[in-house]
Design a protein around this motif. Sequence first.
Motif, PDB file in Angstrom:
ATOM      1  N   MET A  70      45.583 -60.428  77.843  1.00 49.10           N
ATOM      2  CA  MET A  70      46.538 -61.230  77.079  1.00 49.10           C
ATOM      3  C   MET A  70      46.285 -61.079  75.581  1.00 49.10           C
ATOM      4  O   MET A  70      45.143 -60.947  75.147  1.00 49.10           O
ATOM      5  CB  MET A  70      46.361 -62.695  77.501  1.00 49.10           C
ATOM      6  CG  MET A  70      47.349 -63.655  76.916  1.00 49.10           C
ATOM      7  SD  MET A  70      47.022 -65.325  77.528  1.00 49.10           S
ATOM      8  CE  MET A  70      47.598 -65.177  79.196  1.00 49.10           C
ATOM      9  N   ASP A  71      47.348 -61.112  74.821  1.00 51.75           N
ATOM     10  CA  ASP A  71      47.221 -61.137  73.366  1.00 51.75           C
ATOM     11  C   ASP A  71      46.570 -62.458  72.978  1.00 51.75           C
ATOM     12  O   ASP A  71      47.083 -63.529  73.305  1.00 51.75           O
ATOM     13  CB  ASP A  71      48.616 -61.012  72.734  1.00 51.75           C
ATOM     14  CG  ASP A  71      48.592 -61.131  71.218  1.00 51.75           C
ATOM     15  OD1 ASP A  71      47.489 -61.086  70.624  1.00 51.75           O
ATOM     16  OD2 ASP A  71      49.678 -61.270  70.626  1.00 51.75           O
ATOM     17  N   THR A  72      45.433 -62.402  72.302  1.00 53.74           N
ATOM     18  CA  THR A  72      44.675 -63.618  71.983  1.00 53.74           C
ATOM     19  C   THR A  72      45.414 -64.544  71.029  1.00 53.74           C
ATOM     20  O   THR A  72      45.060 -65.715  70.909  1.00 53.74           O
ATOM     21  CB  THR A  72      43.299 -63.279  71.397  1.00 53.74           C
ATOM     22  OG1 THR A  72      43.475 -62.454  70.245  1.00 53.74           O
ATOM     23  CG2 THR A  72      42.429 -62.577  72.419  1.00 53.74           C
ATOM     24  N   ASN A  73      46.438 -64.034  70.353  1.00 53.32           N
ATOM     25  CA  ASN A  73      47.203 -64.879  69.433  1.00 53.32           C
ATOM     26  C   ASN A  73      48.500 -65.406  70.046  1.00 53.32           C
ATOM     27  O   ASN A  73      49.273 -66.079  69.373  1.00 53.32           O
ATOM     28  CB  ASN A  73      47.525 -64.104  68.147  1.00 53.32           C
ATOM     29  CG  ASN A  73      46.268 -63.742  67.390  1.00 53.32           C
ATOM     30  OD1 ASN A  73      45.362 -64.559  67.270  1.00 53.32           O
ATOM     31  ND2 ASN A  73      46.196 -62.516  66.900  1.00 53.32           N
ATOM     32  N   SER A  74      48.721 -65.117  71.318  1.00 53.31           N
ATOM     33  CA  SER A  74      49.968 -65.528  71.957  1.00 53.31           C
ATOM     34  C   SER A  74      49.967 -67.017  72.268  1.00 53.31           C
ATOM     35  O   SER A  74      48.925 -67.673  72.303  1.00 53.31           O
ATOM     36  CB  SER A  74      50.186 -64.734  73.247  1.00 53.31           C
ATOM     37  OG  SER A  74      49.261 -65.155  74.230  1.00 53.31           O
ATOM     38  N   ALA A  75      51.157 -67.531  72.525  1.00 57.79           N
ATOM     39  CA  ALA A  75      51.300 -68.944  72.880  1.00 57.79           C
ATOM     40  C   ALA A  75      50.601 -69.239  74.208  1.00 57.79           C
ATOM     41  O   ALA A  75      49.987 -70.297  74.365  1.00 57.79           O
ATOM     42  CB  ALA A  75      52.783 -69.307  72.976  1.00 57.79           C
ATOM     43  N   GLN A  76      50.674 -68.291  75.153  1.00 55.06           N
ATOM     44  CA  GLN A  76      50.020 -68.492  76.450  1.00 55.06           C
ATOM     45  C   GLN A  76      48.501 -68.599  76.288  1.00 55.06           C
ATOM     46  O   GLN A  76      47.859 -69.438  76.925  1.00 55.06           O
ATOM     47  CB  GLN A  76      50.343 -67.339  77.421  1.00 55.06           C
ATOM     48  CG  GLN A  76      51.771 -67.306  77.868  1.00 55.06           C
ATOM     49  CD  GLN A  76      52.638 -66.450  76.938  1.00 55.06           C
ATOM     50  OE1 GLN A  76      52.202 -66.017  75.879  1.00 55.06           O
ATOM     51  NE2 GLN A  76      53.877 -66.229  77.332  1.00 55.06           N
ATOM     52  N   ALA A  77      47.937 -67.756  75.425  1.00 55.75           N
ATOM     53  CA  ALA A  77      46.492 -67.807  75.193  1.00 55.75           C
ATOM     54  C   ALA A  77      46.102 -69.137  74.558  1.00 55.75           C
ATOM     55  O   ALA A  77      45.072 -69.720  74.904  1.00 55.75           O
ATOM     56  CB  ALA A  77      46.058 -66.644  74.306  1.00 55.75           C
ATOM     57  N   GLU A  78      46.925 -69.643  73.663  1.00 55.59           N
ATOM     58  CA  GLU A  78      46.635 -70.934  73.033  1.00 55.59           C
ATOM     59  C   GLU A  78      46.708 -72.071  74.051  1.00 55.59           C
ATOM     60  O   GLU A  78      45.892 -72.984  74.025  1.00 55.59           O
ATOM     61  CB  GLU A  78      47.597 -71.195  71.870  1.00 55.59           C
ATOM     62  CG  GLU A  78      47.317 -72.476  71.120  1.00 55.59           C
ATOM     63  CD  GLU A  78      45.870 -72.579  70.621  1.00 55.59           C
ATOM     64  OE1 GLU A  78      45.297 -73.683  70.731  1.00 55.59           O
ATOM     65  OE2 GLU A  78      45.311 -71.584  70.141  1.00 55.59           O
TER      66      GLU A  78
END
Length: 86
Positions: A70-78
């Motif tokens: 996952m992209d660490t800056n994505s909304a899902q990661a947050e």
Amino acid sequence: MSGRRSRNITEEEINELISKLQSLLPETRRRGAGRASATKLLKETCNYIKSLHREVDDLSDRLSNLMATMDTNSAQAEIIRSLLRS
């Protein structure tokens, strides 16, 4: 000694603790009101705790794999980070 005094546990207290433990185990709750022996109950408790450890390890691995892709800056990661902080 450390100042703690030893205290004998009564049979009634042991029976109460066994009943409480029995009520916490899913397998014994499904079986009904019959009371298992303390030895059998302790073995079932150990097996249940081991299965919970395996489940936690599996979920941890799955979460790690998900976070790695996952992209660490994505909304899902947050969202995942905020759930882990809770």
